[in-house]
Design a protein around this motif. Structure first.
Motif, PDB file in Angstrom:
ATOM      1  N   TRP A   1       0.819  -1.226   0.000  1.00  0.00           N
ATOM      2  CA  TRP A   1       0.000   0.000   0.000  1.00  0.00           C
ATOM      3  C   TRP A   1       0.847   1.268   0.000  1.00  0.00           C
ATOM      4  N   ARG A   2       2.155   1.134   0.236  1.00  0.00           N
ATOM      5  CA  ARG A   2       3.037   2.307   0.227  1.00  0.00           C
ATOM      6  C   ARG A   2       3.428   2.707  -1.204  1.00  0.00           C
ATOM      7  N   CYS A   3       3.343   1.793  -2.134  1.00  0.00           N
ATOM      8  CA  CYS A   3       3.746   2.077  -3.524  1.00  0.00           C
ATOM      9  C   CYS A   3       2.855   3.171  -4.114  1.00  0.00           C
ATOM     10  N   HIS A   4       3.472   4.120  -4.829  1.00  0.00           N
ATOM     11  CA  HIS A   4       2.715   5.209  -5.438  1.00  0.00           C
ATOM     12  C   HIS A   4       2.737   5.157  -6.968  1.00  0.00           C
ATOM     13  N   SER A   5       2.921   3.985  -7.506  1.00  0.00           N
ATOM     14  CA  SER A   5       2.706   3.734  -8.941  1.00  0.00           C
ATOM     15  C   SER A   5       3.560   4.595  -9.881  1.00  0.00           C
ATOM     16  N   ALA A   6       4.825   4.791  -9.538  1.00  0.00           N
ATOM     17  CA  ALA A   6       5.700   5.500 -10.482  1.00  0.00           C
ATOM     18  C   ALA A   6       6.266   4.524 -11.523  1.00  0.00           C
ATOM     19  N   PHE A   7       6.262   3.245 -11.205  1.00  0.00           N
ATOM     20  CA  PHE A   7       6.712   2.177 -12.105  1.00  0.00           C
ATOM     21  C   PHE A   7       8.166   2.328 -12.538  1.00  0.00           C
ATOM     22  N   GLU A   8       8.961   3.076 -11.766  1.00  0.00           N
ATOM     23  CA  GLU A   8      10.395   3.187 -12.067  1.00  0.00           C
ATOM     24  C   GLU A   8      11.090   1.848 -11.878  1.00  0.00           C
ATOM     25  N   CYS A   9      10.590   1.042 -10.931  1.00  0.00           N
ATOM     26  CA  CYS A   9      11.211  -0.268 -10.668  1.00  0.00           C
ATOM     27  C   CYS A   9      11.191  -1.118 -11.932  1.00  0.00           C
ATOM     28  N   SER A  10      10.043  -1.135 -12.600  1.00  0.00           N
ATOM     29  CA  SER A  10       9.935  -1.929 -13.827  1.00  0.00           C
ATOM     30  C   SER A  10      10.786  -1.322 -14.939  1.00  0.00           C
ATOM     31  N   ALA A  11      10.885   0.015 -14.953  1.00  0.00           N
ATOM     32  CA  ALA A  11      11.627   0.689 -16.025  1.00  0.00           C
ATOM     33  C   ALA A  11      13.118   0.380 -15.964  1.00  0.00           C
ATOM     34  N   VAL A  12      13.673   0.261 -14.756  1.00  0.00           N
ATOM     35  CA  VAL A  12      15.133   0.077 -14.659  1.00  0.00           C
ATOM     36  C   VAL A  12      15.546  -1.384 -14.498  1.00  0.00           C
ATOM     37  N   CYS A  13      14.596  -2.267 -14.223  1.00  0.00           N
ATOM     38  CA  CYS A  13      14.950  -3.683 -13.967  1.00  0.00           C
ATOM     39  C   CYS A  13      15.682  -4.270 -15.170  1.00  0.00           C
ATOM     40  N   PRO A  14      16.908  -4.775 -14.976  1.00  0.00           N
ATOM     41  CA  PRO A  14      17.661  -5.314 -16.118  1.00  0.00           C
ATOM     42  C   PRO A  14      17.260  -6.744 -16.455  1.00  0.00           C
ATOM     43  N   SER A  15      16.292  -7.286 -15.713  1.00  0.00           N
ATOM     44  CA  SER A  15      15.997  -8.713 -15.838  1.00  0.00           C
ATOM     45  C   SER A  15      14.522  -8.988 -16.094  1.00  0.00           C
ATOM     46  N   ASN A  16      13.782  -7.953 -16.432  1.00  0.00           N
ATOM     47  CA  ASN A  16      12.365  -8.094 -16.794  1.00  0.00           C
ATOM     48  C   ASN A  16      11.517  -8.759 -15.705  1.00  0.00           C
ATOM     49  N   VAL A  17      11.820  -8.438 -14.452  1.00  0.00           N
ATOM     50  CA  VAL A  17      11.042  -9.006 -13.341  1.00  0.00           C
ATOM     51  C   VAL A  17       9.668  -8.343 -13.244  1.00  0.00           C
ATOM     52  N   GLU A  18       9.560  -7.113 -13.693  1.00  0.00           N
ATOM     53  CA  GLU A  18       8.300  -6.350 -13.632  1.00  0.00           C
ATOM     54  C   GLU A  18       7.815  -6.185 -12.189  1.00  0.00           C
ATOM     55  N   PRO A  19       8.629  -5.594 -11.315  1.00  0.00           N
ATOM     56  CA  PRO A  19       8.173  -5.443  -9.926  1.00  0.00           C
ATOM     57  C   PRO A  19       6.870  -4.646  -9.817  1.00  0.00           C
ATOM     58  N   GLY A  20       6.720  -3.626 -10.661  1.00  0.00           N
ATOM     59  CA  GLY A  20       5.496  -2.806 -10.607  1.00  0.00           C
ATOM     60  C   GLY A  20       4.255  -3.647 -10.851  1.00  0.00           C
ATOM     61  N   TYR A  21       4.323  -4.502 -11.851  1.00  0.00           N
ATOM     62  CA  TYR A  21       3.192  -5.387 -12.154  1.00  0.00           C
ATOM     63  C   TYR A  21       2.926  -6.317 -10.977  1.00  0.00           C
ATOM     64  N   ARG A  22       3.995  -6.859 -10.394  1.00  0.00           N
ATOM     65  CA  ARG A  22       3.833  -7.827  -9.301  1.00  0.00           C
ATOM     66  C   ARG A  22       3.245  -7.156  -8.058  1.00  0.00           C
ATOM     67  N   ILE A  23       3.660  -5.919  -7.776  1.00  0.00           N
ATOM     68  CA  ILE A  23       3.105  -5.210  -6.611  1.00  0.00           C
ATOM     69  C   ILE A  23       1.604  -4.995  -6.800  1.00  0.00           C
ATOM     70  N   MET A  24       1.218  -4.574  -7.999  1.00  0.00           N
ATOM     71  CA  MET A  24      -0.207  -4.338  -8.253  1.00  0.00           C
ATOM     72  C   MET A  24      -0.991  -5.650  -8.213  1.00  0.00           C
ATOM     73  N   ASP A  25      -0.356  -6.740  -8.644  1.00  0.00           N
ATOM     74  CA  ASP A  25      -1.032  -8.039  -8.602  1.00  0.00           C
ATOM     75  C   ASP A  25      -1.202  -8.503  -7.148  1.00  0.00           C
ATOM     76  N   LEU A  26      -0.196  -8.200  -6.308  1.00  0.00           N
ATOM     77  CA  LEU A  26      -0.344  -8.517  -4.879  1.00  0.00           C
ATOM     78  C   LEU A  26      -1.512  -7.737  -4.291  1.00  0.00           C
ATOM     79  N   ARG A  27      -1.638  -6.467  -4.688  1.00  0.00           N
ATOM     80  CA  ARG A  27      -2.764  -5.661  -4.213  1.00  0.00           C
ATOM     81  C   ARG A  27      -4.093  -6.304  -4.608  1.00  0.00           C
TER      82      ARG A  27
END
Lengths: 246, 128
Positions: free
Chosen positions: A201-227
């Motif tokens: 719930w602390r994430c504010h949806s900037a999606f920078e994590c997904s933008a810089v991830c060198p390994s295509n983990v898509e943290p932004g997508y995963r956080i929203m899916d956890l929500r």
């Protein structure tokens, strides 16, 4: 014929115990197809042996060489110089943000690893569970185990604007780890670990994590899916239905 | 410790260097949000003029008809539109809806916002 560029590496320096940081310039003649890590190593080898930085595998597996290159988080072992500067150009090299600085480009990642451990982030997963929901799984290919994508480099934490200001925030890597642990049905993985003000719930949806991830983990997508999973679970609890998932 | 997260780092939220489109949305929502809060405080001050009688209120309203204040009002409307429409995008992705298309949605939100702001700009400044 090998091309040679003349570049300047401007590196942020700080030694343990010092409170002040300073920029130091190093001039290099270098092949632009070499990587940023090659350039940093060359500075260490030929110009300043006191420069400290982390590196190991040189092929984007260990995640040790994450740095900020011209204000963007990069895995420096796979970042060609050609892609981030030009002949007679400058490269600003800084340590990752949101981690305590140990020395020069070395940051303290111990808390980061502890968070991954708490979330039971798996290192190995089956093909079907390692995939993101929207990725294609080939049913006729035998089920194999593979290393999961996250190489624990910390770039996502450095790029996250929320992690800049909130020390308690679990961070995108650990939350992604929990998402993957749940997908792999890890026994001790618990969705409730993410259900608090320092979690998803602390994430504010900037999606920078997904933008810089060198390994295509898509943290932004995963956080929203956890929500989404949490909302579904809470909804069932509030209205007396069966509890969905753990 | 140097480099650690701290509330004092909040100014870096607004540093656009090297950041992706998602951060632009993040920054935009913070700037417009702060602008709307500031406007709300100013709005309260304006309403307070009512307690000083009809004459004081009328003269204040006359001052508000100055083109500079009209542009200010347009900025408030622009902030409201951008904050609201980007807020819908954030709300949708926060519930796990269309997360993969957050960038496309940001572009669509930008286009709708620009259209809305243009409409109000023509309406408010057209007769000025």
């Amino acid at each position: 014929m090998t091309t040679t560029w003349k570049i300047t590496l401007r590196i942020l320096r700080q030694k343990q115990g010092e409170t002040k940081t300073s920029w130091q310039d190093f001039s290099l003649d270098i092949d632009p197809d070499e990587t940023v890590l090659d350039a940093v190593e060359r500075v260490w080898a030929f110009q300043d042996r006191s420069l400290t930085f982390r590196h190991a595998c040189h092929h984007s597996t260990c995640g040790a060489c994450g740095m900020r290159v011209n204000n963007i988080e990069k895995l420096t072992c796979i970042t060609p110089i050609r892609s981030v500067t030009h002949n007679n150009g400058m490269l600003r090299i800084e340590p990752l943000r949101n981690f305590p600085i140990v020395s020069d480009l070395v940051v303290d990642v111990s808390h980061f690893f502890q968070e991954l451990e708490i979330m039971q982030a798996p290192a190995v997963s089956s093909n079907s569970t390692a995939n993101l929901d929207y990725e294609e799984v080939f049913p006729d290919v035998a089920e194999k185990e593979r290393l999961i994508d996250c190489i624990e480099c910390g770039l996502c934490v450095s790029a996250c604007p929320v992690a800049l200001t909130d020390e308690a925030y679990v961070g995108p890597a650990a939350l992604s780890g929990l998402h993957q642990a749940l997908a792999a049905n890890a026994l001790s993985a618990n969705l409730a670990l993410a259900d608090n003000h320092s979690g998803v719930w602390r994430c504010h949806s900037a999606f920078e994590c997904s933008a810089v991830c060198p390994s295509n983990v898509e943290p932004g997508y995963r956080i929203m899916d956890l929500r989404k999973k949490l909302m579904r679970k809470n909804f069932h609890q509030w209205f007396g239905g069966k509890e969905a998932g753990k | 410790m140097k480099g650690s997260p701290s509330p004092r780092n909040f100014l870096q939220w607004f540093d656009p260097r090297g950041r992706s489109a998602g951060s632009w949305g993040f920054m935009l929502n913070r700037i417009t949000g702060l602008g709307l809060v500031l406007y709300l405080a100013m709005h309260m001050i304006v309403l307070f003029q009512l307690t000083r009688g009809a004459e004081a209120y009328d003269s204040f309203i006359q001052l508000m008809k100055n083109p500079i204040f009209i542009i200010g009002e347009l900025l408030v409307i622009a902030a409201g539109i951008m904050h609201g429409i980007n807020g819908i995008r954030i709300g949708l992705t926060s519930f796990g809806i269309a997360v993969r298309y957050q960038l496309t949605m940001l572009i669509i939100a930008g286009i709708i916002s620009a259209g809305g702001i243009l409409f109000f700009a023509i309406h408010m400044l057209g007769g000025a």
